[in-house]
Motif scaffolding. Structure first.
Motif, PDB file in Angstrom:
ATOM      1  N   TYR A 545       0.834  -1.214   0.000  1.00 30.77           N
ATOM      2  CA  TYR A 545       0.000   0.000   0.000  1.00 30.77           C
ATOM      3  C   TYR A 545       0.866   1.260   0.000  1.00 30.77           C
ATOM      4  O   TYR A 545       0.655   2.175  -0.804  1.00 30.77           O
ATOM      5  N   PHE A 546       1.840   1.307   0.896  1.00 30.75           N
ATOM      6  CA  PHE A 546       2.663   2.503   0.983  1.00 30.75           C
ATOM      7  C   PHE A 546       3.569   2.662  -0.251  1.00 30.75           C
ATOM      8  O   PHE A 546       3.865   3.788  -0.652  1.00 30.75           O
ATOM      9  N   LEU A 547       3.994   1.556  -0.839  1.00 33.64           N
ATOM     10  CA  LEU A 547       4.789   1.659  -2.067  1.00 33.64           C
ATOM     11  C   LEU A 547       3.981   2.265  -3.203  1.00 33.64           C
ATOM     12  O   LEU A 547       4.538   2.927  -4.082  1.00 33.64           O
ATOM     13  N   LEU A 548       2.678   2.037  -3.214  1.00 30.77           N
ATOM     14  CA  LEU A 548       1.824   2.567  -4.278  1.00 30.77           C
ATOM     15  C   LEU A 548       1.286   3.962  -3.960  1.00 30.77           C
ATOM     16  O   LEU A 548       0.893   4.692  -4.866  1.00 30.77           O
ATOM     17  N   GLN A 549       1.255   4.367  -2.695  1.00 26.58           N
ATOM     18  CA  GLN A 549       0.619   5.625  -2.306  1.00 26.58           C
ATOM     19  C   GLN A 549       1.594   6.786  -2.133  1.00 26.58           C
ATOM     20  O   GLN A 549       1.226   7.931  -2.349  1.00 26.58           O
ATOM     21  N   PHE A 550       2.801   6.497  -1.756  1.00 18.89           N
ATOM     22  CA  PHE A 550       3.719   7.571  -1.417  1.00 18.89           C
ATOM     23  C   PHE A 550       4.849   7.678  -2.437  1.00 18.89           C
ATOM     24  O   PHE A 550       5.218   6.695  -3.060  1.00 18.89           O
ATOM     25  N   PRO A 551       5.373   8.896  -2.654  1.00 16.77           N
ATOM     26  CA  PRO A 551       5.122  10.148  -1.914  1.00 16.77           C
ATOM     27  C   PRO A 551       3.826  10.859  -2.263  1.00 16.77           C
ATOM     28  O   PRO A 551       3.468  11.858  -1.643  1.00 16.77           O
ATOM     29  N   GLY A 552       3.075  10.386  -3.254  1.00 20.24           N
ATOM     30  CA  GLY A 552       1.792  10.993  -3.570  1.00 20.24           C
ATOM     31  C   GLY A 552       1.904  12.093  -4.607  1.00 20.24           C
ATOM     32  O   GLY A 552       2.965  12.335  -5.197  1.00 20.24           O
ATOM     33  N   VAL A 553       0.792  12.768  -4.830  1.00 16.87           N
ATOM     34  CA  VAL A 553       0.729  13.820  -5.841  1.00 16.87           C
ATOM     35  C   VAL A 553       1.400  15.089  -5.306  1.00 16.87           C
ATOM     36  O   VAL A 553       1.228  15.455  -4.131  1.00 16.87           O
ATOM     37  N   ALA A 554       2.167  15.751  -6.160  1.00 16.07           N
ATOM     38  CA  ALA A 554       2.874  16.971  -5.761  1.00 16.07           C
ATOM     39  C   ALA A 554       1.879  18.061  -5.364  1.00 16.07           C
ATOM     40  O   ALA A 554       0.747  18.111  -5.871  1.00 16.07           O
ATOM     41  N   PRO A 555       2.284  18.982  -4.476  1.00 15.72           N
ATOM     42  CA  PRO A 555       1.362  20.036  -4.011  1.00 15.72           C
ATOM     43  C   PRO A 555       0.771  20.873  -5.137  1.00 15.72           C
ATOM     44  O   PRO A 555      -0.421  21.209  -5.098  1.00 15.72           O
ATOM     45  N   ASP A 556       1.596  21.240  -6.132  1.00 18.04           N
ATOM     46  CA  ASP A 556       1.068  22.062  -7.216  1.00 18.04           C
ATOM     47  C   ASP A 556       0.019  21.307  -8.017  1.00 18.04           C
ATOM     48  O   ASP A 556      -0.985  21.889  -8.466  1.00 18.04           O
ATOM     49  N   ARG A 557       0.234  20.001  -8.196  1.00 18.96           N
ATOM     50  CA  ARG A 557      -0.745  19.192  -8.918  1.00 18.96           C
ATOM     51  C   ARG A 557      -2.007  19.015  -8.081  1.00 18.96           C
ATOM     52  O   ARG A 557      -3.121  19.003  -8.612  1.00 18.96           O
ATOM     53  N   GLN A 558      -1.840  18.900  -6.780  1.00 18.01           N
ATOM     54  CA  GLN A 558      -3.019  18.820  -5.906  1.00 18.01           C
ATOM     55  C   GLN A 558      -3.864  20.087  -6.028  1.00 18.01           C
ATOM     56  O   GLN A 558      -5.104  20.020  -6.056  1.00 18.01           O
ATOM     57  N   ALA A 559      -3.182  21.237  -6.117  1.00 19.37           N
ATOM     58  CA  ALA A 559      -3.907  22.494  -6.254  1.00 19.37           C
ATOM     59  C   ALA A 559      -4.701  22.537  -7.560  1.00 19.37           C
ATOM     60  O   ALA A 559      -5.836  23.028  -7.600  1.00 19.37           O
ATOM     61  N   GLN A 560      -4.086  22.001  -8.629  1.00 19.37           N
ATOM     62  CA  GLN A 560      -4.790  21.970  -9.913  1.00 19.37           C
ATOM     63  C   GLN A 560      -6.022  21.073  -9.838  1.00 19.37           C
ATOM     64  O   GLN A 560      -7.096  21.429 -10.348  1.00 19.37           O
TER      65      GLN A 560
END
Length: 843
Positions: A545-560
């Motif tokens: 689970y953690f190998l597939l989830q992290f580090p996750g979407v970048a902050p700028d992409r999250q904002a978009q």
């Protein structure tokens, strides 16, 4: 208060050869008060149980079935170690009354250990049908221990056995029959006397140890050295006695000891048993004339395997349609208990919780298959046909370092297509030869399980539309060839030092399995699967689970993504306008709740089978959320229809956003980064990062390969194309060719086992080292084969079909070269065991 002859607790060990009905007696004595585990450090089953006899609690241990107490096999060492270390109050030796001579070989060794012993003659009804009349009094006189006749499968003789156990524990200790070893007896007596004078050996039978030292038993020598490290002269005296005996009589001490036991067994049988049907051919032998006929045996075997496959795998999967709704209900319950989903992102506790539930459900979904499978295996074992299967195929499989009993695991794993490696690995537990068992465990995952078929079908439809049948034939058979070749490679390399056992081929009499025995064993083995896998899978699932989830979407992409989500919500409110139903969701939190309810409602409606089920879904959701009824109900006035359309557009937009976020998470996750990092290595097989990620994701479950490809090769907005069409369209841009497809399929065929199978490898080998090997070795092998195929095919300018044909012909030729030489050890069936005093190398 307990009297001296009524102890508070008795420890009883059940010992006996395989197929003597020992497990039946164990169940008869203990009922449901039993526990199944493993002996410390090994994977051999340890069955313990208890019952009360008045004020006395009797604890019973069912030792592994064994033909002797030598150090040849794991089962023999486990049984002997338990007897020496635990020193039970009573040993119950279970013998097949219809084949007494065979069982007495072990009896003599148990009597030499000096424990209070009871002889149980099981299957007395079988002996009567064969015309054998046993003089029980004479047998007791010859063996000097109590003899109890029972019919275990009918429950007859249980009370007499319980009384005999108490009597043996309360009676003064006296040795059983002492076997005279003829020409070797003076040496046995001399060493026995020397051992008896050693205080450090108190509690250990001096006669038993003396015999074992003369047999050159390595475990006995180690035991003596541990107890008496400063007296190497005892080992030297035993060695001198062995050498002198062999020089004087021209035969080894071990052969003399075996011959003496066999001679005494023959004498006891001759004096205590009257055969009233002498010359009559037993029913079992008459049946074997057909079942083991040179020409008919393969047909009967194929039919048996087909029945097992159809009932366990095919029909078992059908039963999962009945059990899955219950597992799905557990998931829904967990979803209700966990924090609510967000509009774009779920709380980590919810995401991880549902991931763990889904992982567990994936394995629990196999339970119907295992129940049927273990019941069928129990029926084969109890009937006596399992030994026939091993006999029929052992000669062929032995050439590749495998065992006749490797057949069933391969079949269950999907020899040609459609099986599952998890039950295949579990079925290896019955293989007595440890080296062959390990080779089977490590090669079972090569078989074509059901989950591999989607990827094969996908690539064949894209790259080999004119040669589908031929390619499927190649793939369905080359895995068997690869398994045999790899098994041979492993047994002469990393497994060459693993334990082997002298081959003992026994064809027991046929019996009708009992319903209670079959059900009990099926339930016991299935429960072990649930316990062991259920704990291990959760830990590994967290890592994935953690190998597939992290580090996750970048902050700028999250904002978009957040901006797009807010736009979709704004459009929803604009579409609602002055709609009177808008007041229900003026609060954004209520809007998120509505979208969640709508998403669950739509999924439930899609899964509903028939109008009645669909109406129940309506009643459930409309009853639980009456305020949302205008958004969920069909039809109605113009405002209701408008509200439904606006909600559907918002839910679809949310679904698109969440899918894109998941895709980006995969690309930027640790697993995705590993995929890109592997490109310098996998480029020789023409694997790019997308292929790498799909193959890595398939480690969790084989089906994930196609599902991941479906995410990576996503269709554009407004299109409605199949994955085959989308991947085919990218061939020119990505440079994929038919050679790439061949490399992928061959790598996938040799790829490491899936997560569930890896867990089962860990359980069956009881070793993280072998679990790691089951991942690393196939990866290296598969990548080497895939790289060689693509590189050579490109250099020689071969088509994908030509290269696959070349690989198949080469593998088949290598199989014939390796398999044609005859094995060094020839086998033959026997009604009793072929005991060999010295270890034989199975290579």
């Amino acid at each position: 208060m307990n009297t001296p002859d009524r102890p508070a607790t008795l420890h009883v060990a059940l010992a006996g050869q395989q197929n003597a009905g020992k497990s039946t007696l164990f169940n008869l004595l203990t009922g449901m008060a039993q526990h199944v585990a493993n002996y410390p450090g090994v994977t051999v089953d340890k069955k313990t149980g208890s019952y009360r006899d008045g004020a006395t609690r009797v604890e019973v241990v069912d030792l592994p079935g064994t033909y002797s107490l030598t150090a040849f096999s794991l089962e023999e060492r486990v049984a002997r170690s338990y007897l020496l270390a635990e020193a039970p109050d009573v040993v119950v030796n279970v013998l097949d009354a219809s084949n007494l001579r065979r069982g007495l070989y072990l009896t003599f060794q148990l009597l030499e250990l000096g424990f209070p012993t009871i002889i149980v003659l099981n299957m007395m009804d079988m002996a009567a049908r064969r015309g054998l009349e046993i003089d029980l009094a004479a047998l007791e006189t010859r063996l000097c221990v109590p003899v109890v006749p029972v019919i275990g499968r009918k429950g007859e003789g249980a009370e007499a056995l319980r009384a005999a156990i108490l009597g043996a524990a309360a009676a003064p200790r006296r040795g059983g029959a002492s076997l005279n070893y003829g020409l070797l007896e003076p040496a046995v007596a001399e060493i026995q006397a020397a051992l008896a004078d050693q205080p450090a050996l108190a509690g250990l039978s001096a006669r038993w140890l003396a015999v074992k030292l003369l047999e050159q038993d390595a475990e006995a020598e180690r035991l003596l050295t541990d107890r008496l490290p400063d007296t190497p002269d005892l080992l030297a005296r035993a060695q001198q006695a062995r050498a002198a005996h062999e020089a004087r009589h021209g035969r080894s001490a071990g052969d003399t000891i075996s011959a003496a036991r066999d001679q005494l067994a023959g004498e006891i049988v001759a004096t205590c048993i009257t055969d009233t049907k002498a010359g009559h051919v037993p029913l079992s032998e008459r049946i074997d004339r057909f079942l083991l006929n040179r020409w008919l045996a393969p047909l009967f075997l194929t039919a048996s395997i087909w029945v097992i496959y159809q009932l366990s795998i095919v029909q078992g999967y059908e039963l999962t349609k009945v059990t899955w709704p219950f597992l799905a209900g557990l998931r829904n319950l967990a979803a209700d208990l966990l924090p609510d989903a967000g509009f774009l992102y779920d709380p980590q506790s919810r995401a991880l919780g549902l991931w763990l539930v889904d992982s567990a459900n994936t394995l629990l979904n196999y339970v119907p298959i295992f129940l049927i499978l273990f019941a069928l295996i129990a029926m084969l074992e109890d009937s006596g046909y399992m030994a026939r299967i091993a006999f029929i195929l052992d000669r062929v499989l032995h050439r590749f370092g495998l065992h006749g009993q490797s057949t069933l695991p391969f079949i269950l794993a999907g020899v040609f297509a459609g099986g599952c490696a998890v039950p295949g690995v579990m079925a290896t537990k019955g293989i007595p030869d440890h080296r062959a068992r390990m080779a089977t465990i490590l090669t079972v995952p090569f078989m074509n399980c059901m989950a591999k078929i989607p990827l094969y079908t996908l690539l064949i439809n894209i790259y080999f539309p004119q040669s589908k049948g031929l390619m499927l034939f190649y793939l369905s058979t080359i895995t068997v060839i690869a398994a045999l070749l790899v098994a041979k490679l492993l047994t002469v390399s990393v497994l060459r030092k693993e334990e082997t056992a002298p081959f003992v081929m026994e064809l027991p009499h046929y019996h009708l399995p009992t319903v209670s025995g079959v059900l009990r064993r099926a339930l016991d083995r299935t429960w072990m699967y649930i316990q062991k896998v259920g704990t291990t899978v959760l830990a590994i699932a967290v890592v994935i689970y953690f190998l597939l989830q992290f580090p996750g979407v970048a902050p700028d992409r999250q904002a978009q993504y957040q901006t797009r989500a807010e736009t979709a919500i704004t459009q929803f409110y604009a579409a609602m306008g002055e709609n009177p139903h808008r007041t229900v969701v003026d609060d954004p939190a209520r809007l998120v709740e509505l979208v969640n309810v709508y998403t669950d409602y739509r999924a439930a409606k899609l899964n509903a089978q028939g109008q009645v089920a669909s109406d129940k879904v309506d009643a459930k959701y409309l009853g639980a959320h009456p305020e949302f009824a205008p958004f969920l109900a069909r039809g109605g006035d113009a405002d209701t229809r408008a509200a439904g359309r606006a909600l559907k557009q918002l839910a679809d937009a949310r679904k698109t956003l969440r899918r894109e976020i998941r895709q980006e998470k995969i690309e930027t996750s640790l697993l995705g980064q590993i995929g890109r990092g592997l490109e310098p290595v996998t480029q020789f097989a023409d694997f790019d990062w997308k292929i790498n990620v799909a193959l890595l994701a398939s480690f969790a479950a084989r089906e994930s390969s196609v599902a991941t490809l479906g995410v990576l090769f996503e269709q554009d907005e407004g299109e409605n194309t199949t994955l085959e069409q989308r991947m085919g369209a990218e061939r020119a841009d990505q440079g994929y060719t038919a050679l790439t497809a061949v490399a992928i399929m061959l790598f996938f065929a040799l790829y490491p086992p899936c997560l569930a199978t890896v867990i089962m490898v860990r359980i069956q080998t009881d070793s993280y080292r072998w679990m790691a090997f089951s991942i690393v070795f196939p990866t290296i092998l598969g990548l080497a084969v895939a790289s060689a195929v693509f590189t050579l095919g490109t250099m020689l300018d071969l088509t994908g079909l030509q290269m696959m044909t070349a690989v198949y012909v080469t593998a088949l030729g290598l199989l014939l070269v390796v398999g044609l030489p005859k094995p060094t050890l020839r086998r033959s069936p026997a009604r009793g065991p072929q005991i060999r005093p010295q270890m034989e190398d199975r290579q």
